[in-house]
Design a protein around this motif. Structure first.
Motif, PDB file in Angstrom:
ATOM      1  N   SER A  93     104.768  60.004  32.609  1.00 39.56           N
ATOM      2  CA  SER A  93     103.307  60.768  33.094  1.00 39.56           C
ATOM      3  C   SER A  93     104.361  61.617  33.090  1.00 39.56           C
ATOM      4  N   ALA A  94     105.655  62.692  33.148  1.00 42.51           N
ATOM      5  CA  ALA A  94     106.913  63.714  32.795  1.00 42.51           C
ATOM      6  C   ALA A  94     106.320  64.758  31.849  1.00 42.51           C
ATOM      7  N   CYS A  95     106.268  63.283  30.905  1.00 40.19           N
ATOM      8  CA  CYS A  95     106.026  64.490  30.167  1.00 40.19           C
ATOM      9  C   CYS A  95     104.677  65.166  29.784  1.00 40.19           C
ATOM     10  N   ILE A  96     103.198  65.046  30.833  1.00 39.56           N
ATOM     11  CA  ILE A  96     102.173  64.904  30.437  1.00 39.56           C
ATOM     12  C   ILE A  96     102.433  66.418  31.206  1.00 39.56           C
ATOM     13  N   ARG A  97     101.880  67.704  30.624  1.00 41.91           N
ATOM     14  CA  ARG A  97     102.337  69.269  30.952  1.00 41.91           C
ATOM     15  C   ARG A  97     100.794  69.366  32.376  1.00 41.91           C
ATOM     16  N   ARG A  98     101.307  70.333  33.120  1.00 43.01           N
ATOM     17  CA  ARG A  98     100.055  70.819  34.335  1.00 43.01           C
ATOM     18  C   ARG A  98      99.274  71.173  33.835  1.00 43.01           C
ATOM     19  N   PRO A  99      97.810  70.458  34.290  1.00 40.91           N
ATOM     20  CA  PRO A  99      96.130  70.362  34.094  1.00 40.91           C
ATOM     21  C   PRO A  99      96.234  72.431  34.097  1.00 40.91           C
ATOM     22  N   LYS A 100      95.612  72.866  33.091  1.00 42.31           N
ATOM     23  CA  LYS A 100      94.862  74.106  33.032  1.00 42.31           C
ATOM     24  C   LYS A 100      93.230  73.678  33.491  1.00 42.31           C
ATOM     25  N   TYR A 101      92.809  74.421  34.493  1.00 38.99           N
ATOM     26  CA  TYR A 101      91.535  74.732  34.232  1.00 38.99           C
ATOM     27  C   TYR A 101      90.796  75.770  33.028  1.00 38.99           C
ATOM     28  N   THR A 102      89.776  75.135  32.691  1.00 41.00           N
ATOM     29  CA  THR A 102      88.704  76.147  31.288  1.00 41.00           C
ATOM     30  C   THR A 102      88.225  76.100  32.111  1.00 41.00           C
ATOM     31  N   PHE A 103      87.110  77.757  31.660  1.00 36.08           N
ATOM     32  CA  PHE A 103      85.849  77.534  31.529  1.00 36.08           C
ATOM     33  C   PHE A 103      85.074  78.403  30.343  1.00 36.08           C
ATOM     34  N   VAL A 104      83.780  77.242  29.973  1.00 33.14           N
ATOM     35  CA  VAL A 104      82.892  78.089  29.099  1.00 33.14           C
ATOM     36  C   VAL A 104      81.818  78.680  29.682  1.00 33.14           C
ATOM     37  N   PRO A 105      81.561  80.172  29.409  1.00 40.51           N
ATOM     38  CA  PRO A 105      80.962  81.554  29.786  1.00 40.51           C
ATOM     39  C   PRO A 105      79.520  79.956  28.979  1.00 40.51           C
ATOM     40  N   GLY A 106      78.162  80.182  29.505  1.00 43.44           N
ATOM     41  CA  GLY A 106      77.175  79.936  29.456  1.00 43.44           C
ATOM     42  C   GLY A 106      76.512  80.785  28.266  1.00 43.44           C
ATOM     43  N   LYS A 107      75.175  80.675  27.694  1.00 40.73           N
ATOM     44  CA  LYS A 107      75.386  81.917  26.834  1.00 40.73           C
ATOM     45  C   LYS A 107      74.556  83.000  26.998  1.00 40.73           C
ATOM     46  N   ALA A 108      74.029  83.266  27.947  1.00 40.78           N
ATOM     47  CA  ALA A 108      74.190  84.732  29.060  1.00 40.78           C
ATOM     48  C   ALA A 108      75.096  85.403  28.868  1.00 40.78           C
ATOM     49  N   LEU A 109      76.585  84.724  29.129  1.00 41.62           N
ATOM     50  CA  LEU A 109      77.403  85.508  29.476  1.00 41.62           C
ATOM     51  C   LEU A 109      78.115  85.899  28.208  1.00 41.62           C
ATOM     52  N   ARG A 110      77.690  84.620  27.096  1.00 41.81           N
ATOM     53  CA  ARG A 110      78.153  85.350  26.018  1.00 41.81           C
ATOM     54  C   ARG A 110      77.579  85.961  25.064  1.00 41.81           C
ATOM     55  N   ASP A 111      76.235  85.765  25.017  1.00 43.94           N
ATOM     56  CA  ASP A 111      75.279  87.048  25.040  1.00 43.94           C
ATOM     57  C   ASP A 111      75.924  88.340  25.294  1.00 43.94           C
ATOM     58  N   GLN A 112      75.829  88.443  26.412  1.00 46.67           N
ATOM     59  CA  GLN A 112      76.317  89.634  27.068  1.00 46.67           C
ATOM     60  C   GLN A 112      77.505  90.738  26.402  1.00 46.67           C
ATOM     61  N   ALA A 113      78.217  89.767  25.979  1.00 42.86           N
ATOM     62  CA  ALA A 113      80.274  90.002  25.800  1.00 42.86           C
ATOM     63  C   ALA A 113      79.556  90.435  24.388  1.00 42.86           C
ATOM     64  N   GLN A 114      79.095  90.109  23.798  1.00 43.94           N
ATOM     65  CA  GLN A 114      78.546  90.782  22.246  1.00 43.94           C
ATOM     66  C   GLN A 114      77.991  92.383  22.225  1.00 43.94           C
ATOM     67  N   ILE A 115      77.487  92.334  22.941  1.00 42.25           N
ATOM     68  CA  ILE A 115      76.574  93.671  23.185  1.00 42.25           C
ATOM     69  C   ILE A 115      77.953  94.686  23.523  1.00 42.25           C
ATOM     70  N   ILE A 116      78.993  94.080  24.679  1.00 43.47           N
ATOM     71  CA  ILE A 116      79.818  95.584  25.616  1.00 43.47           C
ATOM     72  C   ILE A 116      80.531  95.976  24.166  1.00 43.47           C
TER      73      ILE A 116
END
Length: 90
Positions: free
Chosen positions: A44-67
């Protein structure tokens, strides 16, 4: 209300679940590990600390395309208008 949301997100993620927040997006935990030559060397010492991953929903992804982006210019520009401030300082 946000305290309760954070509590539930942490609880669900610690159970290995993906937390889906409707159109906002998904939270999940990701992690990696250091490789070893054999399975027996892996602990278990070989396992790195976990990271929180956020994947935006469609509305936020669409917004990122028009910025639109533009180069910042530090020039000071004065804008004068006769409109009163809709939110006066108190």
């Amino acid at each position: 209300m946000l305290d309760s949301l954070i509590y539930v997100i942490k609880l669900e993620l610690s159970d290995g679940k993906i937390v889906r927040l409707a159109d906002l997006g998904n939270f999940r935990l990701t992690f990696g590990s250091e490789g070893t030559e054999t399975e027996k060397e892996f602990t278990s010492a070989c396992i790195r600390r976990p990271k929180y991953t956020f994947v935006p929903g469609k509305a936020l992804r669409d917004q990122a395309q028009i910025i639109k982006y533009e180069k910042y210019s530090p020039e000071i520009k004065t804008v004068i208008d006769d409109e009163p401030c809709p939110y006066p300082h108190e």
